[in-house]
Design a protein around this motif. Structure first.
Motif, PDB file in Angstrom:
ATOM      1  N   TRP A 245      -1.239  -5.215   1.630  1.00 23.40           N
ATOM      2  CA  TRP A 245      -2.650  -5.588   1.779  1.00 23.40           C
ATOM      3  C   TRP A 245      -2.831  -6.857   2.611  1.00 23.40           C
ATOM      4  N   GLY A 246      -1.813  -7.705   2.662  1.00 23.36           N
ATOM      5  CA  GLY A 246      -1.917  -8.940   3.439  1.00 23.36           C
ATOM      6  C   GLY A 246      -2.122  -8.722   4.926  1.00 23.36           C
ATOM      7  N   ALA A 247      -1.747  -7.557   5.424  1.00 20.50           N
ATOM      8  CA  ALA A 247      -1.913  -7.264   6.853  1.00 20.50           C
ATOM      9  C   ALA A 247      -3.376  -7.250   7.265  1.00 20.50           C
ATOM     10  N   PHE A 248      -4.258  -7.024   6.315  1.00 15.14           N
ATOM     11  CA  PHE A 248      -5.676  -6.930   6.645  1.00 15.14           C
ATOM     12  C   PHE A 248      -6.417  -8.262   6.495  1.00 15.14           C
ATOM     13  N   SER A 249      -5.854  -9.162   5.691  1.00 16.32           N
ATOM     14  CA  SER A 249      -6.518 -10.456   5.511  1.00 16.32           C
ATOM     15  C   SER A 249      -5.969 -11.525   6.451  1.00 16.32           C
ATOM     16  N   TYR A 250      -4.675 -11.514   6.712  1.00 16.73           N
ATOM     17  CA  TYR A 250      -4.086 -12.596   7.499  1.00 16.73           C
ATOM     18  C   TYR A 250      -4.645 -12.733   8.915  1.00 16.73           C
ATOM     19  N   PRO A 251      -4.945 -11.656   9.635  1.00 14.08           N
ATOM     20  CA  PRO A 251      -5.490 -11.825  10.988  1.00 14.08           C
ATOM     21  C   PRO A 251      -6.781 -12.654  11.042  1.00 14.08           C
ATOM     22  N   LEU A 252      -7.458 -12.788   9.925  1.00  9.75           N
ATOM     23  CA  LEU A 252      -8.648 -13.638   9.898  1.00  9.75           C
ATOM     24  C   LEU A 252      -8.296 -15.098  10.192  1.00  9.75           C
ATOM     25  N   ALA A 253      -7.051 -15.501   9.921  1.00 10.86           N
ATOM     26  CA  ALA A 253      -6.619 -16.871  10.239  1.00 10.86           C
ATOM     27  C   ALA A 253      -6.702 -17.114  11.751  1.00 10.86           C
ATOM     28  N   PHE A 254      -6.347 -16.099  12.543  1.00 10.11           N
ATOM     29  CA  PHE A 254      -6.441 -16.254  13.994  1.00 10.11           C
ATOM     30  C   PHE A 254      -7.894 -16.309  14.456  1.00 10.11           C
ATOM     31  N   LEU A 255      -8.765 -15.585  13.788  1.00 12.98           N
ATOM     32  CA  LEU A 255     -10.193 -15.670  14.104  1.00 12.98           C
ATOM     33  C   LEU A 255     -10.696 -17.086  13.864  1.00 12.98           C
ATOM     34  N   VAL A 256     -10.342 -17.665  12.729  1.00  9.91           N
ATOM     35  CA  VAL A 256     -10.755 -19.045  12.412  1.00  9.91           C
ATOM     36  C   VAL A 256     -10.209 -20.013  13.461  1.00  9.91           C
ATOM     37  N   THR A 257      -8.928 -19.884  13.765  1.00  6.50           N
ATOM     38  CA  THR A 257      -8.295 -20.774  14.744  1.00  6.50           C
ATOM     39  C   THR A 257      -8.932 -20.630  16.121  1.00  6.50           C
TER      40      THR A 257
ATOM     41  N   TRP B 125      11.577  -4.493   3.613  1.00  3.97           N
ATOM     42  CA  TRP B 125      10.839  -5.495   4.381  1.00  3.97           C
ATOM     43  C   TRP B 125      10.728  -5.161   5.863  1.00  3.97           C
ATOM     44  N   VAL B 126      11.708  -4.481   6.430  1.00  7.74           N
ATOM     45  CA  VAL B 126      11.618  -4.141   7.850  1.00  7.74           C
ATOM     46  C   VAL B 126      10.490  -3.139   8.077  1.00  7.74           C
ATOM     47  N   SER B 127      10.404  -2.117   7.220  1.00  8.23           N
ATOM     48  CA  SER B 127       9.308  -1.160   7.386  1.00  8.23           C
ATOM     49  C   SER B 127       7.966  -1.832   7.079  1.00  8.23           C
ATOM     50  N   TRP B 128       7.928  -2.729   6.099  1.00  6.14           N
ATOM     51  CA  TRP B 128       6.684  -3.471   5.835  1.00  6.14           C
ATOM     52  C   TRP B 128       6.296  -4.305   7.058  1.00  6.14           C
ATOM     53  N   ALA B 129       7.287  -4.942   7.684  1.00 14.08           N
ATOM     54  CA  ALA B 129       7.002  -5.767   8.862  1.00 14.08           C
ATOM     55  C   ALA B 129       6.443  -4.911  10.000  1.00 14.08           C
ATOM     56  N   VAL B 130       7.035  -3.749  10.220  1.00 12.75           N
ATOM     57  CA  VAL B 130       6.560  -2.861  11.286  1.00 12.75           C
ATOM     58  C   VAL B 130       5.129  -2.401  10.984  1.00 12.75           C
ATOM     59  N   GLY B 131       4.899  -1.959   9.756  1.00  6.87           N
ATOM     60  CA  GLY B 131       3.558  -1.511   9.369  1.00  6.87           C
ATOM     61  C   GLY B 131       2.537  -2.640   9.424  1.00  6.87           C
TER      62      GLY B 131
ATOM     63  N   ILE C 149       0.855  -1.185   0.000  1.00  5.45           N
ATOM     64  CA  ILE C 149       0.000   0.000   0.000  1.00  5.45           C
ATOM     65  C   ILE C 149       0.896   1.241   0.000  1.00  5.45           C
ATOM     66  N   ASN C 150       1.982   1.150   0.779  1.00  6.96           N
ATOM     67  CA  ASN C 150       2.974   2.221   0.876  1.00  6.96           C
ATOM     68  C   ASN C 150       4.263   1.584   1.379  1.00  6.96           C
ATOM     69  N   ASP C 151       5.180   2.377   1.878  1.00 10.67           N
ATOM     70  CA  ASP C 151       6.451   1.835   2.375  1.00 10.67           C
ATOM     71  C   ASP C 151       6.311   1.113   3.704  1.00 10.67           C
ATOM     72  N   TRP C 152       5.140   1.149   4.309  1.00 11.29           N
ATOM     73  CA  TRP C 152       4.945   0.563   5.626  1.00 11.29           C
ATOM     74  C   TRP C 152       3.936  -0.568   5.677  1.00 11.29           C
ATOM     75  N   LEU C 153       3.234  -0.815   4.602  1.00 12.20           N
ATOM     76  CA  LEU C 153       2.089  -1.704   4.713  1.00 12.20           C
ATOM     77  C   LEU C 153       1.806  -2.444   3.419  1.00 12.20           C
TER      78      LEU C 153
END
Length: 183
Positions: free
Chosen positions: A37-49, A142-148, A31-35
């Motif tokens: 789109w996967g950050a918004f979909s992946y947490p759904l895996a924890f909801l399922v679990t 990748w470090v800034s992506w990881a933080v974002g 989305i930018n240097d910090w984020l």
């Protein structure tokens, strides 16, 4: 078909596979240097679990994670870069097992503690393993992506308490847990 597969909640397995594959595809689009789109979909895996763990217990939740891992990695190898698929598999399986263990230990706490704390700790682990494995030494930020992404995942962990509570209330858990009215 192995016996454990016949006892799995297939809707949880299907949801897990969709989340993993979608996230592995979406993480390729920043989305930018910090984020990404996967950050918004992946947490759904924890909801399922977490819902699977609440309703069926940690053993079935682990089985859902194993099947989701296997199918998710195979399908991700088709839709995403090999390095992303493999890093995702390692991060996914270890973080899901961590979430399941934390959730199960906190099962009898207030309804929100197990999913929130499990998701926060497992998301942190997942982010470190995934971004280092998928993007280290590529020249990408990748470090800034990881933080974002971690910030987005932590926010999503809070937001996903709403659907967790709503879906949890649709049926009584198969295993003992806190009363639904506890705080």
């Amino acid at each position: 078909m192995p016996a454990f597969l016949r006892t799995l909640p297939m809707e949880a397995v299907a949801a897990m596979v969709v989340v993993v594959v979608a996230s592995n595809w979406l993480v390729q689009f920043p989305i930018n240097d910090w984020l990404t789109w996967g950050a918004f979909s992946y947490p759904l895996a924890f909801l399922v679990t977490d819902l699977t763990n609440r309703w069926y217990g940690p053993k079935r939740a682990r089985h859902v994670a194993y099947v989701g891992f296997a199918l998710g990695v195979v399908l991700s190898l088709i839709l995403a870069d090999v390095r992303i698929a493999l890093a995702s598999g390692a991060a996914f399986l270890t973080s899901q097992l961590l979430d399941i263990a934390i959730f199960d230990r906190m099962r009898r706490a207030s309804w929100w503690k197990a999913p929130l704390i499990g998701s926060l700790l497992a998301s942190t682990w997942d982010t470190g393993v995934f971004f280092a494995g998928a993007f280290a030494f590529t020249g990408l930020p990748w470090v800034s992506w990881a933080v974002g992404d971690l910030g987005a995942k932590l926010a999503m962990a809070l937001i996903l308490l709403v659907p967790f509570r709503a879906i949890m209330n649709l049926r009584a858990p198969a295993l003992p847990g806190p009363a639904l009215h506890s705080s």
